[in-house]
Write a protein that holds these residues in place. Structure first.
Motif, PDB file in Angstrom:
ATOM      1  N   ASP A 120       0.830  -1.213   0.000  1.00 41.13           N
ATOM      2  CA  ASP A 120       0.000   0.000   0.000  1.00 41.13           C
ATOM      3  C   ASP A 120       0.864   1.263   0.000  1.00 41.13           C
ATOM      4  OD1 ASP A 120      -2.029  -1.802   0.137  1.00 41.13           O
ATOM      5  OD2 ASP A 120      -2.542  -1.426   2.227  1.00 41.13           O
ATOM      6  N   THR A 121       1.848   1.298   0.890  1.00 41.38           N
ATOM      7  CA  THR A 121       2.694   2.495   0.967  1.00 41.38           C
ATOM      8  C   THR A 121       3.488   2.654  -0.325  1.00 41.38           C
ATOM      9  OG1 THR A 121       2.858   2.048   3.329  1.00 41.38           O
ATOM     10  CG2 THR A 121       4.318   3.726   2.468  1.00 41.38           C
ATOM     11  N   GLU A 124       1.186   4.129  -2.930  1.00 44.97           N
ATOM     12  CA  GLU A 124       0.955   5.563  -2.659  1.00 44.97           C
ATOM     13  C   GLU A 124       2.145   6.404  -3.119  1.00 44.97           C
ATOM     14  OE1 GLU A 124      -1.239   4.646   1.445  1.00 44.97           O
ATOM     15  OE2 GLU A 124       0.499   5.981   1.630  1.00 44.97           O
ATOM     16  N   ARG A 125       3.343   5.880  -2.910  1.00 43.81           N
ATOM     17  CA  ARG A 125       4.545   6.684  -3.175  1.00 43.81           C
ATOM     18  C   ARG A 125       5.152   6.435  -4.541  1.00 43.81           C
ATOM     19  NH1 ARG A 125       6.921   8.478   2.417  1.00 43.81           N
ATOM     20  NH2 ARG A 125       4.949   8.416   3.535  1.00 43.81           N
TER      21      ARG A 125
END
Ligand SMILES: C[S@@+](CC[C@H](N)C(=O)[O-])C[C@H]1O[C@@H](n2cnc3c(N)ncnc32)[C@H](O)[C@@H]1O
Length: 344
Positions: A120-121, A124-125
């Motif tokens: 997920d992170t 996002e990035r």
């Protein structure tokens, strides 16, 4: 398109089969993760002769219909087998998924891969390439990583260390041992318990992980033989202090790996041994496409977030050789674990 292209081109159905295998892996993973988190697998392990979904639901205080659906998926994933109306774990699954002390333990990895810090992170990035570091991860993440690291320590101590020539003799004496990037202290407790005449320093750059390590050492009554130091490994500044330096699943994370290896060499007494215990990232496409390679390519999402990547064993062999270590060698411990070592 030429005739030759047509002859070598895989059929559409073969390609669809590859995608289906990915879907199957995802479903199996989520089924195991739910079973671990909700206590279904632990409960099944209590019933080697099998249990009906209804009884399993009662004993785990979960919904009977949902538990039946879970059991079916677990049967599909070969986690369970059927015996009449009962289900039981297939051979060794209890050890592989639940036994925290087994060298074969894999349970923690099923949890860690579903935590937001991996996919997920990263997603996002992805547009910005912005990084994080350990102090921006959650307590759950640190605990999850310690669960994955535990399996590596179980294989390393004592089995892996016994495969490094001469090392066990040192550890059975009064050796001074440094664990670099000791994290939450699982390895320090195992080392200090297994080698009771030795004294230890554990060093890590993350303050919260060291607090967890201090708690574990206090609980195990090992604080008199184990000191903790909060420092980046790039600032490690000992001179000929240690007989053994160990690093578990962290060497690839160094910001400046040449500086860290120079510091490590200097910290060792002449004749001292440095052991790197890490994932052997594949350096061929064939290796990358193996189950172990595909799993390790998932770990790379988190590694990218903290601005590094897992390394192939070859990189560690080169590193140690380039920095004047002698008797440099490597041992494959499992498809996801190798140790690489050298002597000052
Ligand atoms: C994957 S965790 C492994 C921890 C522990 N060895 C284990 O197996 O459970 C990596 C650890 O390395 C530490 N670390 C990474 N790079 C570091 C650096 N350059 N200096 C000090 N610690 C570092 C992190 O803080 C984290 O605790």
């Amino acid at each position: 398109m030429t005739t030759a292209d047509t002859a070598t081109r895989p059929a559409l159905t073969d390609q669809a089969g590859k995608l289906l295998a990915n879907l199957a892996g995802y479903v199996g993973h989520r089924t195991i993760e739910i079973g671990l988190r909700q206590g279904l697998i632990a409960q099944l392990a209590q019933h080697p002769d099998g249990i009906t979904p209804e009884t399993l639901a009662t004993q785990t205080t979960l919904d009977a219909f949902y538990v039946g659906v879970w059991c079916q998926s677990a049967l599909a994933a070969e986690l369970l087998e059927e015996d009449g109306d009962r289900y039981r774990l297939t051979p060794h699954m209890g050890t592989l998924l639940l036994d925290l002390e087994s060298p074969a333990y894999m349970g923690g990895t099923f949890i860690v891969l579903t935590q937001p810090e991996v996919f997920d992170t990263f997603a996002e990035r992805l547009p910005t390439g912005e990084h994080i570091w350990w102090d921006q991860t959650s307590a759950d993440w640190i605990a999850g990583v310690a669960g994955t690291g535990r399996a590596f320590y179980n294989r390393l101590i004592p089995g892996g260390l016994e495969r490094v020539p001469g090392l066990v003799d040192a550890l059975n004496g009064q050796a001074r041992v440094l664990e670099t990037a000791c994290g939450a202290g699982v390895g320090l407790v195992k080392l200090a318990t297994g080698y009771p005449a030795c004294s230890f320093v554990g060093m890590d750059g993350d303050a919260y992980s060291l607090e967890l390590a201090a708690d574990k050492l206090r609980a195990a009554e090992l604080t008199d033989r184990v000191e903790l130091v909060h420092s980046p490994l790039e600032d490690l500044a000992y001179d000929e202090e240690f007989d053994v330096v160990v690093n578990n699943i962290s060497m690839h994370e160094c910001r400046d790996i040449d500086k860290v290896i120079t510091n490590t060499y200097r910290a060792l007494k002449p004749g001292g041994v440095f052991v790197i215990s890490d994932f052997p990232f594949p350096d061929t496409t064939e290796g990358l496409r193996s189950p172990a390679g595909r799993f390790m390519s998932g770990i790379q999402f988190f590694e990218a977030l903290i601005d590094d990547q897992l390394l192939p064993v070859r990189a560690y062999l080169d590193l140690l050789t380039r920095h004047d270590f002698r008797q440099v060698d490597t041992v494959a411990i499992s498809p996801v674990h190798a140790i690489t070592y050298g002597r000052r």
